[in-house]
Scaffold this active site. Structure first.
Site, short mmCIF file in Angstrom:
data_model
loop_
_atom_site.label_atom_id
_atom_site.label_comp_id
_atom_site.label_asym_id
_atom_site.label_seq_id
_atom_site.Cartn_x
_atom_site.Cartn_y
_atom_site.Cartn_z
N GLN A 85 -41.11 25.45 -23.48
CA GLN A 85 -41.02 24.85 -24.81
C GLN A 85 -39.78 25.29 -25.60
OE1 GLN A 85 -45.46 25.78 -25.54
NE2 GLN A 85 -45.13 23.92 -26.72
N GLU A 143 -42.93 20.06 -27.82
CA GLU A 143 -44.40 20.05 -27.89
C GLU A 143 -44.97 19.14 -26.79
OE1 GLU A 143 -46.69 21.84 -29.10
OE2 GLU A 143 -48.38 20.49 -28.98
N TRP A 144 -44.70 19.49 -25.55
CA TRP A 144 -45.27 18.82 -24.37
C TRP A 144 -45.13 17.30 -24.47
CZ3 TRP A 144 -45.05 22.62 -21.21
CH2 TRP A 144 -45.42 23.90 -21.59
N ARG A 200 -45.44 37.19 -28.49
CA ARG A 200 -45.96 36.64 -27.22
C ARG A 200 -45.01 35.56 -26.71
NH1 ARG A 200 -50.44 32.08 -26.39
NH2 ARG A 200 -50.47 32.20 -24.12
N ASN A 202 -56.92 30.71 -27.84
CA ASN A 202 -56.08 29.78 -28.59
C ASN A 202 -57.01 28.91 -29.41
OD1 ASN A 202 -53.90 30.81 -27.29
ND2 ASN A 202 -53.47 29.02 -26.04
N ASN A 248 -52.33 30.92 -19.42
CA ASN A 248 -52.59 30.25 -20.69
C ASN A 248 -53.46 29.03 -20.42
OD1 ASN A 248 -51.98 29.80 -23.63
ND2 ASN A 248 -51.27 27.84 -22.79
N GLU A 249 -54.71 29.09 -20.86
CA GLU A 249 -55.61 27.94 -20.86
C GLU A 249 -55.77 27.28 -19.50
OE1 GLU A 249 -54.99 25.11 -23.96
OE2 GLU A 249 -54.54 26.59 -25.47
N HIS A 254 -47.60 29.72 -18.25
CA HIS A 254 -47.87 28.81 -19.38
C HIS A 254 -47.48 27.40 -18.93
CE1 HIS A 254 -48.46 28.76 -23.98
NE2 HIS A 254 -48.35 27.50 -23.62
N TRP A 282 -48.81 30.46 -33.91
CA TRP A 282 -48.03 29.52 -33.11
C TRP A 282 -47.38 28.54 -34.06
CZ3 TRP A 282 -46.87 29.25 -27.98
CH2 TRP A 282 -46.19 28.09 -27.58
N PHE A 305 -44.20 22.86 -34.81
CA PHE A 305 -45.14 23.95 -35.10
C PHE A 305 -44.44 25.23 -35.60
CE2 PHE A 305 -49.51 23.06 -33.57
CZ PHE A 305 -49.33 21.82 -32.98
N GLU A 314 -53.14 32.17 -30.16
CA GLU A 314 -52.47 31.05 -30.84
C GLU A 314 -53.36 30.54 -31.96
OE1 GLU A 314 -51.07 27.72 -28.46
OE2 GLU A 314 -50.51 29.08 -26.84
N TYR A 340 -57.44 26.12 -32.50
CA TYR A 340 -56.82 25.17 -33.43
C TYR A 340 -57.86 24.33 -34.18
CZ TYR A 340 -52.31 26.09 -31.22
OH TYR A 340 -51.17 26.71 -30.77
C1 BGC Z 1 -50.56 25.47 -26.05
C2 BGC Z 1 -49.17 25.42 -26.66
C3 BGC Z 1 -49.04 24.19 -27.55
C4 BGC Z 1 -50.11 24.25 -28.61
C5 BGC Z 1 -50.05 23.11 -29.62
C6 BGC Z 1 -51.66 25.20 -27.06
O1 BGC Z 1 -52.82 24.82 -26.43
O2 BGC Z 1 -50.78 26.70 -25.41
O3 BGC Z 1 -48.23 25.46 -25.65
O4 BGC Z 1 -47.76 24.06 -28.09
O5 BGC Z 1 -51.36 24.19 -27.99
O6 BGC Z 1 -50.33 21.90 -29.03
#
Ligand code: BGC
Length: 483
Positions: free
Chosen positions: A19, A442-443, A74, A316, A163-164, A119, A435, A451, A390, A318
């Protein structure tokens, strides 16, 4: 009221290699290098070839991190930067030097590096050989992990293996591996696509467990670090009080969190019983023998390697969902991914929840569910150490670029909720990671979601970084050890 955190609480921010690093021609390709160059995969047609060019902005970025005052930072190592073809046969010394220097500069600035080994940016050369499904996949990961422990471990006290896993085993394998456009016959493609996430998840869990044991046996005594793993964690509220929806919400949590957490953090190890039972039942209904369940089995030896293989759980966090059961029609529809049909749940969002980061984004602000998931983990896994690896949100598209009040509010709301989970509910949380440090790639959303606490001008050849308001806000939080 004041929200002060326990003494020694870790304050961190984060990025990941693909990223931010750029410098794609100074490393081997990863699946993301290939995926982003296929038309139509990324919303704005962009890629991480240059991203924030952090590979060439090392000193500057460390100064940006230091200016926030965090105790930890991180970041992830790009596997294909240190091992261009993915295997230990060819080490890229320049890549090793870059991560060593990054660690050294952080330590000079009293910032503890926290390294994520994986990741999502899997080496493409390994992918071509079958990727996570190859019988040597676990060995490849272990060789890579050992190299990192060896090269950076004198400077790094906190490691995160994956990661996830949920995200890369499920979404990752059906998108980056391009299963959706394979030309094999549809039925066998479906069967294959259905089983792959469980197989990939299994291989990743074993890779994690074996890498943990390598650290334990070969490095721990000297380096005295801790090794954990980061989970995708979204809380699920039942969409109604019907037994079916209550069951669906539990399955949502089980299929995302417990799938990965149970084999590692439960006392008995292995996959959660409700997942095993459901997938076995499905196998019987589909006239496959029980032993042909698409959920693999651990041998006793493997179960023991994986069980207890984490010193902390990374989380993580959100958003949360309102989760409901599927209708008969949905269960047979191809619209919903297999994993959701197997588990029989569907995630929805309550329209009354505060939208954040713009109408089209997947983010909403539900801080009160953070203590819920932390209590769930506390109750289920004997109150393990948890590190929030995150939490954060993207800028609102209509906000003045540097006035990121929405980010400040979102993080403040989550910190207050986290404080409650620690002080009132007794959850064992070691630290908080915002984060992200920088606006970055962003993928599949490319550069359309930002972010970062620092704005990056992607039109400027020098990729100038400018602090948003959240930088001084977060610096104050850290200075006061709370709000
Ligand atoms: C990921 C990050 C991503 C973030 C926001 C997370 O699940 O680890 O790489 O940028 O979500 O979408």
């Amino acid at each position: 009221m004041e929200w002060r955190f326990p003494k020694g609480f870790a304050w961190s921010c984060a990025t990941s290699a693909y990223q931010v690093e750029g410098a794609c021609d100074e490393k081997g390709q990863s699946v993301w290098d290939v995926f982003t160059h296929r038309p139509g995969n990324v919303i704005d047609g962009s890629n991480g070839d240059v991203a924030c060019d952090s590979y060439h902005h090392l000193e500057e970025d460390v100064q940006l991190i230091a200016a926030i005052g965090v105790s930890h930072y991180r970041f992830s190592v790009a596997w294909s930067r240190v091992l261009p073809n993915g295997t230990i046969n060819d080490v890229n010394e320049a890549g090793v030097r870059y991560y060593r220097q990054l660690c050294e500069k952080l330590v000079e600035n009293n910032i503890e590096p926290v390294i994520t080994l994986y990741h999502w940016d899997y080496p493409y050369e390994l992918e071509k050989r079958g990727g996570w499904l190859h019988p040597d996949a676990i060995q490849w990961f272990c060789d890579y992990a050992r190299l990192c422990f060896d090269k950076f471990g004198d400077l790094v006290k906190t490691w995160i293996t994956f990661n996830e896993i949920w995200m890369c085993a499920w979404t990752g394998t059906v998108t980056t591996a391009g299963l959706s456009d394979q030309s094999a016959d549809k039925a066998s493609r479906e069967r294959c696509a259905r089983a792959i996430p469980y197989l990939v998840g299994h291989q990743m869990l074993l890779s994690h467990g074996r890498a943990y044991r390598i650290y334990e046996n070969e490095f721990r005594e000297k380096q005295k670090g801790q090794v954990g793993i980061t989970m995708s964690a979204k809380w699920r509220e039942p969409a109604s009080d019907s037994p079916d929806d209550i069951r669906a919400a539990q399955d949502g949590l089980c299929w995302q969190l417990d799938w990965i957490a149970h084999p590692i953090f439960s006392t008995c190890g292995g996959y959660p019983k409700r997942m095993r039972d459901r997938l076995n039942d499905l196998s019987i209904n589909e006239q496959r023998a029980n032993k042909d369940s698409i959920l693999p089995e651990f041998t006793d030896e493997e179960c023991n390697v994986v069980r207890g293989s984490a010193d902390f759980m990374g989380l993580n966090y959100y958003i949360s969902y309102k989760t409901r059961h599927l209708t008969e029609e949905e269960k047979n529809s191809e619209e919903l991914g297999w994993l959701f049909r197997d588990a029989d749940y569907c995630d929805t969002v309550d329209p009354s929840w505060e939208k954040i980061s713009g109408e089209k984004s997947w983010l909403h602000n539900t801080p009160w569910t953070l203590p819920k998931i932390l209590c769930y983990i506390r109750n289920k896994y004997n109150n393990p150490k948890v590190l929030i690896t995150e939490n954060g949100c993207a800028d609102h598209p209509e906000e003045v670029v540097l006035e990121d009040n929405a980010r400040i509010k979102y993080c403040e709301d989550h910190l207050k909720a986290l404080h409650k989970a620690i002080t009132k509910d007794g959850c064992n949380v070691l630290g908080y990671t915002l984060w992200s440090l920088l606006d970055n790639f962003e993928w599949t959303n490319g550069y359309t979601m930002k972010f970062g606490m620092y704005h990056v001008d992607f039109n400027d050849p020098d990729l100038r970084r400018t602090p948003k308001k959240s930088v001084s806000w977060y610096a104050d939080v850290i200075r006061n050890n709370g709000l």
